[in-house]
Design a protein around this motif. Structure first.
Motif, PDB file in Angstrom:
ATOM      1  N   THR A 286      -0.303  15.056  -1.016  1.00 26.31           N
ATOM      2  CA  THR A 286      -0.849  13.843  -1.652  1.00 26.31           C
ATOM      3  C   THR A 286      -2.378  13.845  -1.732  1.00 26.31           C
ATOM      4  O   THR A 286      -2.938  12.963  -2.403  1.00 26.31           O
ATOM      5  N   GLY A 287      -3.039  14.742  -1.024  1.00 24.30           N
ATOM      6  CA  GLY A 287      -4.485  14.729  -1.001  1.00 24.30           C
ATOM      7  C   GLY A 287      -5.037  13.491  -0.317  1.00 24.30           C
ATOM      8  O   GLY A 287      -6.170  13.072  -0.565  1.00 24.30           O
ATOM      9  N   ASN A 288      -4.260  12.920   0.570  1.00 26.98           N
ATOM     10  CA  ASN A 288      -4.647  11.699   1.289  1.00 26.98           C
ATOM     11  C   ASN A 288      -4.436  11.942   2.770  1.00 26.98           C
ATOM     12  O   ASN A 288      -3.444  12.565   3.168  1.00 26.98           O
TER      13      ASN A 288
ATOM     14  N   ASP B   7       0.836  -1.197   0.000  1.00 28.57           N
ATOM     15  CA  ASP B   7       0.000   0.000   0.000  1.00 28.57           C
ATOM     16  C   ASP B   7       0.878   1.257   0.000  1.00 28.57           C
ATOM     17  O   ASP B   7       1.689   1.441   0.916  1.00 28.57           O
ATOM     18  N   PRO B   8       0.740   2.153  -0.989  1.00 25.98           N
ATOM     19  CA  PRO B   8       1.555   3.367  -1.032  1.00 25.98           C
ATOM     20  C   PRO B   8       1.378   4.270   0.194  1.00 25.98           C
ATOM     21  O   PRO B   8       2.323   4.952   0.594  1.00 25.98           O
ATOM     22  N   VAL B   9       0.187   4.258   0.781  1.00 26.69           N
ATOM     23  CA  VAL B   9      -0.039   5.064   1.984  1.00 26.69           C
ATOM     24  C   VAL B   9       0.842   4.547   3.118  1.00 26.69           C
ATOM     25  O   VAL B   9       1.556   5.320   3.771  1.00 26.69           O
TER      26      VAL B   9
ATOM     27  N   ASP C  69       4.662   8.294  -7.149  1.00 25.06           N
ATOM     28  CA  ASP C  69       4.197   7.947  -8.499  1.00 25.06           C
ATOM     29  C   ASP C  69       3.283   6.727  -8.474  1.00 25.06           C
ATOM     30  O   ASP C  69       2.253   6.697  -9.173  1.00 25.06           O
ATOM     31  N   THR C  70       3.630   5.747  -7.664  1.00 26.46           N
ATOM     32  CA  THR C  70       2.785   4.551  -7.550  1.00 26.46           C
ATOM     33  C   THR C  70       1.430   4.923  -6.971  1.00 26.46           C
ATOM     34  O   THR C  70       0.385   4.498  -7.488  1.00 26.46           O
ATOM     35  N   GLY C  71       1.439   5.715  -5.908  1.00 24.64           N
ATOM     36  CA  GLY C  71       0.179   6.141  -5.296  1.00 24.64           C
ATOM     37  C   GLY C  71      -0.679   6.954  -6.250  1.00 24.64           C
ATOM     38  O   GLY C  71      -1.911   6.788  -6.295  1.00 24.64           O
ATOM     39  N   ALA C  72      -0.055   7.810  -7.045  1.00 24.29           N
ATOM     40  CA  ALA C  72      -0.805   8.605  -8.026  1.00 24.29           C
ATOM     41  C   ALA C  72      -1.370   7.706  -9.125  1.00 24.29           C
ATOM     42  O   ALA C  72      -2.531   7.862  -9.532  1.00 24.29           O
ATOM     43  N   ALA C  73      -0.575   6.758  -9.598  1.00 24.27           N
ATOM     44  CA  ALA C  73      -1.029   5.841 -10.647  1.00 24.27           C
ATOM     45  C   ALA C  73      -2.201   4.987 -10.178  1.00 24.27           C
ATOM     46  O   ALA C  73      -3.098   4.651 -10.969  1.00 24.27           O
ATOM     47  N   LEU C  74      -2.200   4.643  -8.906  1.00 28.49           N
ATOM     48  CA  LEU C  74      -3.289   3.830  -8.352  1.00 28.49           C
ATOM     49  C   LEU C  74      -4.509   4.666  -7.956  1.00 28.49           C
ATOM     50  O   LEU C  74      -5.529   4.124  -7.520  1.00 28.49           O
TER      51      LEU C  74
ATOM     52  N   VAL D 139      -4.615   6.669  -5.433  1.00 31.17           N
ATOM     53  CA  VAL D 139      -4.611   6.837  -3.974  1.00 31.17           C
ATOM     54  C   VAL D 139      -4.147   8.249  -3.603  1.00 31.17           C
ATOM     55  O   VAL D 139      -4.608   8.819  -2.620  1.00 31.17           O
ATOM     56  N   PHE D 140      -3.235   8.809  -4.409  1.00 35.99           N
ATOM     57  CA  PHE D 140      -2.719  10.158  -4.168  1.00 35.99           C
ATOM     58  C   PHE D 140      -3.169  11.080  -5.301  1.00 35.99           C
ATOM     59  O   PHE D 140      -3.152  10.691  -6.472  1.00 35.99           O
ATOM     60  N   ARG D 141      -3.540  12.304  -4.941  1.00 33.64           N
ATOM     61  CA  ARG D 141      -3.773  13.389  -5.884  1.00 33.64           C
ATOM     62  C   ARG D 141      -2.696  14.429  -5.599  1.00 33.64           C
ATOM     63  O   ARG D 141      -2.874  15.292  -4.731  1.00 33.64           O
ATOM     64  N   LEU D 142      -1.594  14.314  -6.305  1.00 36.47           N
ATOM     65  CA  LEU D 142      -0.413  15.134  -5.997  1.00 36.47           C
ATOM     66  C   LEU D 142      -0.661  16.609  -6.293  1.00 36.47           C
ATOM     67  O   LEU D 142      -1.186  16.961  -7.351  1.00 36.47           O
TER      68      LEU D 142
END
Length: 188
Positions: free
Chosen positions: A182-184, A68-70, A126-131, A133-136
């Motif tokens: 990250t918006g998370n 999990d990127p988080v 980048d992984t979190g954004a691709a999934l 999960v993150f809104r950079l």
């Protein structure tokens, strides 16, 4: 021998450490140290590199346990900070940083560590954004550079014994930036 050199650097400073200091820390004669390391500067560089391993190689190994990127981001931030004011690895890095302007090898070591840490954070972002999960809030390189800079700045405050910034407070301050970037809510 490397651990003895690390202790000698912390005790005497990178510019003040001498062969006799390393020998004393190792419980050996100066000749015995020279037998294994004919060039003291080579030993000091190896000692510095060993201290830096924690902030990249060991973190990467630890991150392999998470998908999990988080979780990865939160763990990476927490592992990048000193455990307290006497953290030997961070004190060693502080010594290296102080000498980097005078010693090109130390400057290269620190630059390499910084770049590797940035790439580590960037991969997580980048992984979190691709999934999704993150809104950079900015490009991943900018955010990663800021995360490493915050680690460094707060790490220094911890080792300088700032009265209100310990490891937990520093982690929360960096996580606050990471949440906005990250918006998370990073609730792990």
């Amino acid at each position: 021998m490397i651990e003895a050199a690390r202790r000698a650097i912390i005790r005497h400073g990178i510019d003040g450490v001498q062969l006799s200091h390393v020998a004393e820390e190792a419980g050996l004669t100066s000749g015995a140290v020279l037998y294994h390391y004919p060039d003291l500067s080579e030993l000091l560089v190896e000692a510095q590199h060993a201290g830096m391993e924690r902030f990249y190689e060991q973190r990467l190994r630890r991150l392999a346990d998470f998908t999990d990127p988080v979780e990865k981001l939160v763990v990476t931030i927490r592992l990048g900070l000193p455990t307290g004011p006497l953290d030997p690895d961070v004190r060693l890095l502080n010594e290296l940083g102080g000498a980097a302007g005078r010693n090109r090898v130390y400057g290269v070591l620190l630059t390499s560590l910084y770049d590797r840490q940035v790439s580590m954070y960037q991969a997580i972002l980048d992984t979190g954004a691709a999934l999704g999960v993150f809104r950079l809030s900015a490009d991943s390189l900018t955010i990663a550079r800021n995360l490493v800079a915050l680690e460094d700045a707060y790490g220094y405050r911890i080792t300088a014994r700032h009265p209100v910034i310990g490891p937990a407070e520093a982690a929360e301050l960096i996580l606050s930036y990471a949440r906005a970037a990250t918006g998370n809510d990073l609730s792990h």
